[in-house]
Design an enzyme around this catalytic site. Sequence first.
Site, PDB file in Angstrom:
ATOM      1  N   HIS A  96      39.485  32.141  44.828  1.00  0.00           N
ATOM      2  CA  HIS A  96      38.295  31.934  45.651  1.00  0.00           C
ATOM      3  C   HIS A  96      38.286  30.511  46.204  1.00  0.00           C
ATOM      4  O   HIS A  96      38.729  29.571  45.549  1.00  0.00           O
ATOM      5  CB  HIS A  96      37.028  32.196  44.839  1.00  0.00           C
ATOM      6  CG  HIS A  96      35.798  32.276  45.673  1.00  0.00           C
ATOM      7  ND1 HIS A  96      35.134  31.155  46.123  1.00  0.00           N
ATOM      8  CD2 HIS A  96      35.112  33.345  46.174  1.00  0.00           C
ATOM      9  CE1 HIS A  96      34.091  31.529  46.842  1.00  0.00           C
ATOM     10  NE2 HIS A  96      34.060  32.856  46.896  1.00  0.00           N
ATOM     11  N   GLU A 168      37.890  35.968  53.148  1.00  0.00           N
ATOM     12  CA  GLU A 168      36.596  35.293  53.114  1.00  0.00           C
ATOM     13  C   GLU A 168      36.719  33.969  53.856  1.00  0.00           C
ATOM     14  O   GLU A 168      37.163  32.969  53.280  1.00  0.00           O
ATOM     15  CB  GLU A 168      36.150  35.049  51.669  1.00  0.00           C
ATOM     16  CG  GLU A 168      35.889  36.318  50.885  1.00  0.00           C
ATOM     17  CD  GLU A 168      35.112  36.025  49.612  1.00  0.00           C
ATOM     18  OE1 GLU A 168      34.042  36.614  49.436  1.00  0.00           O
ATOM     19  OE2 GLU A 168      35.573  35.202  48.802  1.00  0.00           O
TER      20      GLU A 168
END
Length: 254
Positions: A96, A168
């Site tokens: 992430h 993302e």
Amino acid sequence: MPQKSLWVGTSWKMNKGPGAARDAAARIADMAVPDTITPFVIPPFTSLETVAARLENTAWHVGAQNMHWEEEGAWTGEISPRMVRECGADLIELGHSERREHFGETDITVNLKVRAAIRHGLRPLICIGDSAEEYEFNVTHETLARQTKMALHGLTTDEITTVLLAYEPVWAIGAKGRAAEPEFVDIAHKRLRHVLIELVGEEQARRVPLLYGGSVSLDNAARYTALSDVDGVFIGRSAWDPSGLEAIIRSVAS
């Protein structure tokens, strides 16, 4: 044409202690999830075992938000893949952008973790994304291709087909993020699929779910999942409350 299967889920990040997580898991367990949806939730480590136990024997996949690549050892503050499995999780979120930006995660360490996850029977959910500067300089595709190729380096074709990739955009996540236009996501995912085709061939590349995450909400989720190369959504704050998650599931399923 049959409706495609979609992955829909959320990471709670550093939210929901054991009590709140227990309550949320109970509400999630009672949700009616359509057969076309593969749902998942990724709680904090402190609630991982509780949530996994509550959602056992349901349609839900439960994941952890990070892990080390070693099985054990003098790694203070870290969690091993073996520990994640023992807590009942079957999914592991890796790479992430917050881990990359604040905790020194690199493409190399993501690869180490992906390989360790697969060795231990965990399904990697690999997050990739371009920064605002990379977006402005029009190198989104190059960034995503590099991160993908390095994350999957050393894996066999069969192993690559076990992973999920979540695009993302760094500029789209968080409270101040702006949702990417579906047209932009469509191009990014098509190019990302082509990277996979180069690695493993078209048939196998189509088996790798490509998720989109970044300011996903009830208002836009179905616009993303309608795109041919978007196989699901990875949702943030819009799905932290189970009612919000359930509404988005209903939206994309319809």
